[in-house]
Scaffold this active site. Structure first.
Site, PDB file in Angstrom:
ATOM      1  N   ASP A  20       0.861  -1.147   0.125  1.00  0.00           N
ATOM      2  CA  ASP A  20       0.336   0.157  -0.160  1.00  0.00           C
ATOM      3  C   ASP A  20       0.633   1.009   0.124  1.00  0.00           C
ATOM      4  O   ASP A  20       1.875   1.120   0.851  1.00  0.00           O
ATOM      5  CB  ASP A  20      -0.752   0.413   1.062  1.00  0.00           C
ATOM      6  CG  ASP A  20      -2.095   1.334   1.150  1.00  0.00           C
ATOM      7  OD1 ASP A  20      -2.098   2.165  -0.303  1.00  0.00           O
ATOM      8  OD2 ASP A  20      -2.918   1.603   1.989  1.00  0.00           O
ATOM      9  N   ASN A  68     -11.198  -2.591  -5.434  1.00  0.00           N
ATOM     10  CA  ASN A  68     -10.594  -1.346  -6.175  1.00  0.00           C
ATOM     11  C   ASN A  68     -11.146  -1.409  -7.292  1.00  0.00           C
ATOM     12  O   ASN A  68     -10.906  -0.338  -7.648  1.00  0.00           O
ATOM     13  CB  ASN A  68      -8.779  -1.610  -6.174  1.00  0.00           C
ATOM     14  CG  ASN A  68      -8.156  -1.742  -5.198  1.00  0.00           C
ATOM     15  OD1 ASN A  68      -7.252  -2.849  -4.885  1.00  0.00           O
ATOM     16  ND2 ASN A  68      -7.712  -0.674  -4.008  1.00  0.00           N
ATOM     17  N   ARG A 184       1.328  -4.872   6.404  1.00  0.00           N
ATOM     18  CA  ARG A 184       0.797  -3.767   5.266  1.00  0.00           C
ATOM     19  C   ARG A 184       2.169  -2.393   5.238  1.00  0.00           C
ATOM     20  O   ARG A 184       2.390  -2.176   6.580  1.00  0.00           O
ATOM     21  CB  ARG A 184       0.037  -3.151   6.439  1.00  0.00           C
ATOM     22  CG  ARG A 184      -0.746  -2.611   5.348  1.00  0.00           C
ATOM     23  CD  ARG A 184      -2.730  -2.283   5.779  1.00  0.00           C
ATOM     24  NE  ARG A 184      -2.651  -1.000   4.831  1.00  0.00           N
ATOM     25  CZ  ARG A 184      -4.170  -1.506   4.431  1.00  0.00           C
ATOM     26  NH1 ARG A 184      -5.148  -2.378   4.927  1.00  0.00           N
ATOM     27  NH2 ARG A 184      -4.314   0.020   3.043  1.00  0.00           N
TER      28      ARG A 184
HETATM   29  C1  IPE Z   1      -5.793  -1.953  -0.057  1.00  0.00           C
HETATM   30  O1  IPE Z   1      -4.786  -1.069  -0.546  1.00  0.00           O
HETATM   31  C2  IPE Z   1      -5.656  -3.360  -1.394  1.00  0.00           C
HETATM   32  C3  IPE Z   1      -4.179  -3.500  -1.921  1.00  0.00           C
HETATM   33  C4  IPE Z   1      -3.138  -2.984  -1.403  1.00  0.00           C
HETATM   34  C5  IPE Z   1      -3.585  -3.830  -2.876  1.00  0.00           C
HETATM   35  P1  IPE Z   1      -6.289  -0.053  -0.322  1.00  0.00           P
HETATM   36  O2  IPE Z   1      -5.521   1.458  -0.526  1.00  0.00           O
HETATM   37  O3  IPE Z   1      -6.936  -0.559  -1.521  1.00  0.00           O
HETATM   38  O4  IPE Z   1      -6.619  -0.397   0.905  1.00  0.00           O
HETATM   39  P2  IPE Z   1      -7.728   1.467   2.023  1.00  0.00           P
HETATM   40  O5  IPE Z   1      -8.611   0.942   0.547  1.00  0.00           O
HETATM   41  O6  IPE Z   1      -6.542   2.092   2.280  1.00  0.00           O
HETATM   42  O7  IPE Z   1      -8.470  -0.065   2.735  1.00  0.00           O
HETATM   43  C1  IPE Z   2      -1.594   0.642  -3.380  1.00  0.00           C
HETATM   44  O1  IPE Z   2      -1.472   1.766  -3.365  1.00  0.00           O
HETATM   45  C2  IPE Z   2      -1.604  -0.092  -5.068  1.00  0.00           C
HETATM   46  C3  IPE Z   2      -3.384  -0.708  -4.939  1.00  0.00           C
HETATM   47  C4  IPE Z   2      -4.064  -0.166  -3.821  1.00  0.00           C
HETATM   48  C5  IPE Z   2      -3.660  -1.152  -6.462  1.00  0.00           C
HETATM   49  P1  IPE Z   2      -2.678   3.294  -3.492  1.00  0.00           P
HETATM   50  O2  IPE Z   2      -3.101   3.113  -4.768  1.00  0.00           O
HETATM   51  O3  IPE Z   2      -3.508   2.428  -2.851  1.00  0.00           O
HETATM   52  O4  IPE Z   2      -2.216   4.296  -2.894  1.00  0.00           O
HETATM   53  P2  IPE Z   2      -1.664   5.170  -1.547  1.00  0.00           P
HETATM   54  O5  IPE Z   2      -3.104   4.427  -0.232  1.00  0.00           O
HETATM   55  O6  IPE Z   2      -3.102   5.589  -1.909  1.00  0.00           O
HETATM   56  O7  IPE Z   2      -1.169   6.010  -1.258  1.00  0.00           O
HETATM   57 MG    MG Z   3      -4.447   2.567  -0.395  1.00  0.00          MG
END
Ligand code: IPE
Ligand code: IPE
Ligand code: MG
Length: 242
Positions: A20, A68, A184
């Site tokens: 993340d 997502n 995480r």
């Molecule tokens: C979790 O991250 C999913 C992945 C890392 C693929 P998100 O960024 O989607 O999660 P939330 O929305 O912060 O809970």
């Molecule tokens: C994790 O990075 C990758 C996916 C969830 C696909 P994010 O896109 O969630 O990055 P932040 O949380 O917005 O910084």
């Molecule tokens: Mg994220």
């Protein structure tokens, strides 16, 4: 702690990572979010290499959740393109390094072209033994359990015949050990629908580092922290009994 000490301590069969913070990594540099996703995929290789070096048999990476899809269309499309480009660029090397790819999730709803690339990658690497790299893509823990329940019900079993082990066997992770350690990045302290059944007794390591900045040294730090945990699984040592 040396690698030998790490290995002798609590056995570590499966590390699962919620990758993340790609978006924030990019925004912090004044770059578009997709540049962060690109940097994030670039980070995978060094973590996989480190996991192989440490002799970890199973590594799972959370790449795209069932939720997502609710991101803006341009971001979802960008993520799918980055995934396809990643396979084009890195598959050969992963294969040479002995990585056995596995998919946790469903290819339903995924663009045909990308779905085929993923199937081909799984087929190509199916006999590799250096590490199993499970990619949670279009994965949701609830969808995982729901699918398992539907399959079990379709088998027409008696409710009393349904066991914990049977549910485990119907999940995407069938045949894999439960994650010992869930990492995480990006400072969030939640599972976000990741391996919710399998994580029943996992240890957690949350770090404020954003995924593209999480390197082999930090990965080792997570494992060192894990090795110092006292895992009890709800039980108590026999000598504590009255
Ligand atoms: C979790 O991250 C999913 C992945 C890392 C693929 P998100 O960024 O989607 O999660 P939330 O929305 O912060 O809970
Ligand atoms: C994790 O990075 C990758 C996916 C969830 C696909 P994010 O896109 O969630 O990055 P932040 O949380 O917005 O910084
Ligand atoms: Mg994220």
């Amino acid at each position: 702690m040396t690698i030998q000490q790490i290995e002798q301590a609590t056995p570590l069969n499966h590390v699962a990572i919620i990758m993340d913070g790609n978006g924030r990594w990019a925004e912090g540099r004044g770059l578009p979010r997709l540049a962060g996703h690109h940097a994030g995929t670039g980070n995978i290789k060094r973590i996989v290499r480190e996991a192989i070096k440490l002799g970890i048999p199973y590594l799972t990476l959370y790449a795209f959740s069932t939720e997502n899809w609710n991101r803006p269309t341009w971001e979802v499309r960008g993520l799918m393109r980055i995934m396809a480009e990643y396979l084009d660029r890195e598959l050969r090397e992963l294969h040479v390094e002995g990585v056995h790819l596995r998919l946790l999730g469903d290819l339903e709803g995924v663009d045909d072209h990308l779905a085929q690339k993923i199937r081909d990658a799984i087929a190509l690497t199916s006999s590799n033994t250096a590490i199993t790299l499970a990619v949670a893509f279009n994965y949701g823990g609830r969808a995982d359990i729901l699918r398992a329940v539907r399959e079990i019900v379709a088998e027409g079993l008696n409710p009393a015949e349904i066991t914990d082990e049977m549910i485990t066997r119907h999940l995407y992770t069938a045949g894999m050990p439960d994650p010992d350690l869930i990492v995480r990045t990006s400072g969030e302290q939640r599972l976000s629908n990741f391996l919710i059944w399998q994580a029943a007794y996992s240890e957690y390591f949350m770090t404020p580092l954003l995924w593209p900045d999480f390197g082999p040294d930090q990965f080792r730090e997570a494992i060192t922290s894990f090795a110092q945990r006292d895992r009890r699984f709800g039980a108590r040592p026999a000598e504590q009994e009255a």
